[in-house]
Design an enzyme around this catalytic site. Structure first.
Site, PDB file in Angstrom:
ATOM      1  CG  HIS A 192      -0.402   0.304   2.597  1.00 11.37           C
ATOM      2  ND1 HIS A 192       0.561  -0.647   3.306  1.00 11.37           N
ATOM      3  CD2 HIS A 192      -0.160   1.549   3.180  1.00 11.37           C
ATOM      4  CE1 HIS A 192       1.024   0.009   4.263  1.00 11.37           C
ATOM      5  NE2 HIS A 192       0.905   1.322   4.425  1.00 11.37           N
TER       6      HIS A 192
HETATM    7  C1  UD1 Z   1      -1.823   5.999   5.463  1.00 14.25           C
HETATM    8  C2  UD1 Z   1      -0.586   6.589   6.116  1.00 14.25           C
HETATM    9  C3  UD1 Z   1       0.402   5.643   5.974  1.00 14.25           C
HETATM   10  C4  UD1 Z   1       0.048   4.246   6.721  1.00 14.25           C
HETATM   11  C5  UD1 Z   1      -1.391   3.845   6.124  1.00 14.25           C
HETATM   12  C6  UD1 Z   1      -1.661   2.688   6.879  1.00 14.25           C
HETATM   13  C7  UD1 Z   1      -0.189   8.898   5.443  1.00 14.25           C
HETATM   14  C8  UD1 Z   1       0.463   9.903   4.783  1.00 14.25           C
HETATM   15  N1  UD1 Z   1      -0.242   7.808   5.183  1.00 14.25           N
HETATM   16  O1  UD1 Z   1      -1.710   5.636   4.294  1.00 14.25           O
HETATM   17  O2  UD1 Z   1       1.586   6.057   6.659  1.00 14.25           O
HETATM   18  O3  UD1 Z   1       0.939   3.085   6.491  1.00 14.25           O
HETATM   19  O4  UD1 Z   1      -2.295   4.836   6.190  1.00 14.25           O
HETATM   20  O5  UD1 Z   1      -2.864   1.911   6.330  1.00 14.25           O
HETATM   21  O6  UD1 Z   1      -1.032   9.357   6.644  1.00 14.25           O
HETATM   22  N2  UD1 Z   1      -8.981   5.099   1.054  1.00 14.25           N
HETATM   23  C9  UD1 Z   1     -10.333   4.236   1.365  1.00 14.25           C
HETATM   24  N3  UD1 Z   1     -11.011   4.075   2.468  1.00 14.25           N
HETATM   25  C10 UD1 Z   1     -10.168   4.252   3.470  1.00 14.25           C
HETATM   26  C11 UD1 Z   1      -8.953   4.835   3.588  1.00 14.25           C
HETATM   27  C12 UD1 Z   1      -8.299   5.215   2.420  1.00 14.25           C
HETATM   28  O7  UD1 Z   1     -10.910   4.108   0.133  1.00 14.25           O
HETATM   29  O8  UD1 Z   1     -11.054   3.967   4.650  1.00 14.25           O
HETATM   30  C13 UD1 Z   1      -8.303   5.273  -0.056  1.00 14.25           C
HETATM   31  C14 UD1 Z   1      -8.723   6.446  -0.591  1.00 14.25           C
HETATM   32  O9  UD1 Z   1      -8.848   6.762  -2.051  1.00 14.25           O
HETATM   33  C15 UD1 Z   1      -7.362   7.354  -0.214  1.00 14.25           C
HETATM   34  C16 UD1 Z   1      -6.396   6.265  -0.330  1.00 14.25           C
HETATM   35  O10 UD1 Z   1      -6.944   5.293   0.285  1.00 14.25           O
HETATM   36  O11 UD1 Z   1      -7.331   8.558  -1.082  1.00 14.25           O
HETATM   37  C17 UD1 Z   1      -5.131   6.711   0.660  1.00 14.25           C
HETATM   38  O12 UD1 Z   1      -5.534   6.983   1.932  1.00 14.25           O
HETATM   39  P1  UD1 Z   1      -4.676   7.742   2.742  1.00 14.25           P
HETATM   40  O13 UD1 Z   1      -5.036   7.817   4.050  1.00 14.25           O
HETATM   41  O14 UD1 Z   1      -4.463   9.081   2.345  1.00 14.25           O
HETATM   42  O15 UD1 Z   1      -3.246   7.190   2.845  1.00 14.25           O
HETATM   43  P2  UD1 Z   1      -2.747   5.320   3.165  1.00 14.25           P
HETATM   44  O16 UD1 Z   1      -2.211   4.850   2.048  1.00 14.25           O
HETATM   45  O17 UD1 Z   1      -4.002   4.856   3.744  1.00 14.25           O
HETATM   46  N1  UDP Z   2      -3.615  -5.234   8.961  1.00 18.53           N
HETATM   47  C1  UDP Z   2      -4.986  -5.789   9.218  1.00 18.53           C
HETATM   48  N2  UDP Z   2      -5.701  -6.241   8.083  1.00 18.53           N
HETATM   49  C2  UDP Z   2      -5.229  -6.011   6.726  1.00 18.53           C
HETATM   50  C3  UDP Z   2      -3.936  -5.575   6.657  1.00 18.53           C
HETATM   51  C4  UDP Z   2      -3.311  -5.109   7.664  1.00 18.53           C
HETATM   52  O1  UDP Z   2      -5.429  -5.941  10.314  1.00 18.53           O
HETATM   53  O2  UDP Z   2      -6.024  -6.289   5.752  1.00 18.53           O
HETATM   54  C5  UDP Z   2      -2.909  -4.732  10.092  1.00 18.53           C
HETATM   55  C6  UDP Z   2      -1.705  -5.240  10.214  1.00 18.53           C
HETATM   56  O3  UDP Z   2      -1.651  -6.530  11.024  1.00 18.53           O
HETATM   57  C7  UDP Z   2      -0.929  -4.263  11.027  1.00 18.53           C
HETATM   58  C8  UDP Z   2      -1.545  -3.076  10.651  1.00 18.53           C
HETATM   59  O4  UDP Z   2      -2.659  -3.273  10.017  1.00 18.53           O
HETATM   60  O5  UDP Z   2      -1.227  -4.424  12.361  1.00 18.53           O
HETATM   61  C9  UDP Z   2      -0.561  -2.150   9.577  1.00 18.53           C
HETATM   62  O6  UDP Z   2      -1.286  -1.351   8.763  1.00 18.53           O
HETATM   63  P1  UDP Z   2      -0.813  -0.928   7.633  1.00 18.53           P
HETATM   64  O7  UDP Z   2      -0.175  -2.094   6.865  1.00 18.53           O
HETATM   65  O8  UDP Z   2      -2.022  -0.325   6.708  1.00 18.53           O
HETATM   66  O9  UDP Z   2       0.158   0.332   7.895  1.00 18.53           O
HETATM   67  P2  UDP Z   2       1.679   0.402   8.350  1.00 18.53           P
HETATM   68  O10 UDP Z   2       1.871  -0.272   9.145  1.00 18.53           O
HETATM   69  O11 UDP Z   2       2.363   0.228   7.094  1.00 18.53           O
HETATM   70  O12 UDP Z   2       1.679   2.129   8.681  1.00 18.53           O
END
Ligand code: UD1
Ligand code: UDP
Length: 362
Positions: free
Chosen positions: A201
């Site tokens: 992601h």
């Molecule tokens: C964010 C964090 C990242 C973390 C990740 C955990 C920032 C800059 N990034 O990244 O550090 O590793 O969360 O998962 O804060 N979206 C949905 N539904 C949701 C959430 C997101 O559809 O509930 C989609 C939207 O299109 C959105 C995209 O995902 O634009 C990215 O979401 P965003 O929260 O900006 O960044 P993450 O990739 O989730």
């Molecule tokens: N995770 C989860 N379901 C999923 C994918 C990840 O519960 O389908 C959990 C994972 O085990 C970990 C956390 O979400 O505890 C990590 O989140 P993510 O990879 O989104 O973000 P990051 O750690 O890179 O910020």
């Protein structure tokens, strides 16, 4: 009675919050959760509160998705009003997301004691968004709870006084140990043996089509079934770039909606190895004593890289991909799939150490 506010907004933060909230409930402290709303899908947010018995947020700022600046600005503007009203004695922030950064700026300017959980990791990347968030949040925080010794050293090198750095260990380790002790049999029965767990992601791996194609090619050369809970960011990008056909050509891939944390721990424990670009999942692979192939080329969790739990693969570099693939495919046929315990993230009592410290300070 003292009042503490937790500020969370992203999937990994709900998981980190769970053990800390449980530990604080042992004390006479009023606890309020503010959800920024950065993550909002049912399986990116509510599922964690329900499954992990986390108290529901008192406020949701509903910031939704946007650019870094939009998310950060919306959180800052909406959070300030809520915090002004709540008047907490202390605020806890988690990790390194845009919600963390925004909250750090707001709380520190309001001169409210700020506690940062999972402070200190550094990748020293100039382009990684999480690095920027974490550096700012660390330097604005009053008390920094570090998950491992390397994080403590990083902070000391940056001039943060030793008395503000507290080695707690990793709250994610606490929660992993807590959840695997529960009855997760229904999930265990769902998955046949012999699969790789994959997550994907990160911004660096989803922002351009060429990079995503390279990742799809890389995955297609892994000789094993792959269980792939798909993050909404990656799903959206695959659609925008018209890459679904390429993905579906890979018959070894089982693509699923994001799963809850209990199902995730079963996948971690049952898989043969982990392929990921997630900071959290790469650490959890070591909790489950699994080998992890991290396809971002960023030096996450240096102790796990040193111990061989994490192997970095730079998908932008052909040589790195070739050697990484041969290691993955060799690991799959090896009899020795279980890795030794890593022991760098504390002993599973991080949340208690954090709660005790906060109790003494408030
Ligand atoms: C964010 C964090 C990242 C973390 C990740 C955990 C920032 C800059 N990034 O990244 O550090 O590793 O969360 O998962 O804060 N979206 C949905 N539904 C949701 C959430 C997101 O559809 O509930 C989609 C939207 O299109 C959105 C995209 O995902 O634009 C990215 O979401 P965003 O929260 O900006 O960044 P993450 O990739 O989730
Ligand atoms: N995770 C989860 N379901 C999923 C994918 C990840 O519960 O389908 C959990 C994972 O085990 C970990 C956390 O979400 O505890 C990590 O989140 P993510 O990879 O989104 O973000 P990051 O750690 O890179 O910020």
């Amino acid at each position: 009675m003292s009042k503490i506010v937790h500020i969370v907004g992203n999937r990994p933060q709900f998981i980190k919050l769970a053990p800390v909230s449980r530990a604080l409930q042992q004390y006479h402290i009023e606890e309020i959760i503010i959800h920024t709303g950065q993550h909002y899908d049912e399986n990116m947010s509510n599922i964690f509160f329900d499954e992990l018995d986390i108290p529901y947020p008192k406020e949701n700022l509903n910031v939704g998705s946007g650019t870094h600046a939009q998310t950060t600005a919306r959180v800052m503007e909406r959070l300030e009003k809520v915090v002004d009203r709540e008047k907490p004695d202390g605020v806890i922030i988690y990790g390194d997301t845009d919600s963390t950064l925004a909250a750090a700026v707001v709380i520190s300017k309001l001169n409210i004691p700020l506690f940062h959980i999972e402070a200190g990791p550094r990748t020293y990347s100039k382009t990684n968004p999480e690095e920027k968030n974490r550096v700012v949040a660390d330097h604005l925080s009053d008390y920094l709870f570090v998950p491992d010794r390397v994080s403590a050293e990083n902070l000391q090198k940056e001039g943060i006084p030793a008395e503000r750095i507290i080695f707690s260990g990793d709250v994610m380790y606490d929660e992993f140990l807590y959840v695997v002790r529960q009855d997760n049999d229904a999930y265990t029965a769902k998955y046949p043996a012999d699969f790789i767990l994959m997550t994907w992601h990160r911004q660096e791996n989803t922002y351009d089509m060429e990079r995503m194609e390279k990742i799809i090619d890389f995955i297609s050369r892994i000789n094993c079934n792959i269980v792939f809970p798909l993050h909404p960011r990656t799903k959206k990008r695959l659609s925008e770039y018209g890459l679904w056909d390429r993905i579906y050509q890979n018959k070894k891939l089982t693509i699923m909606e994001p799963v809850g944390y209990r199902e995730m721990t079963v996948l971690l424990n049952k898989c043969s190895l982990v392929v990921t670009d997630s900071g959290g999942v790469s650490k959890e692979a070591s909790f489950a004593q699994k080998r992890c192939f991290f396809f971002l080329g960023l030096a996450v969790w240096p102790e796990l890289i040193k111990s061989g739990h994490i192997r970095l693969i730079d998908v932008g570099d052909r040589k790195s991909v070739e050697s990484g693939l041969s290691e993955i495919n060799n690991a799959l046929i090896s009899d020795e799939k279980q890795m030794p315990k890593a022991n760098c993230f504390g002993d599973g009592n991080a949340a208690k150490i954090i709660a005790d410290t906060i109790k003494n300070i408030l």
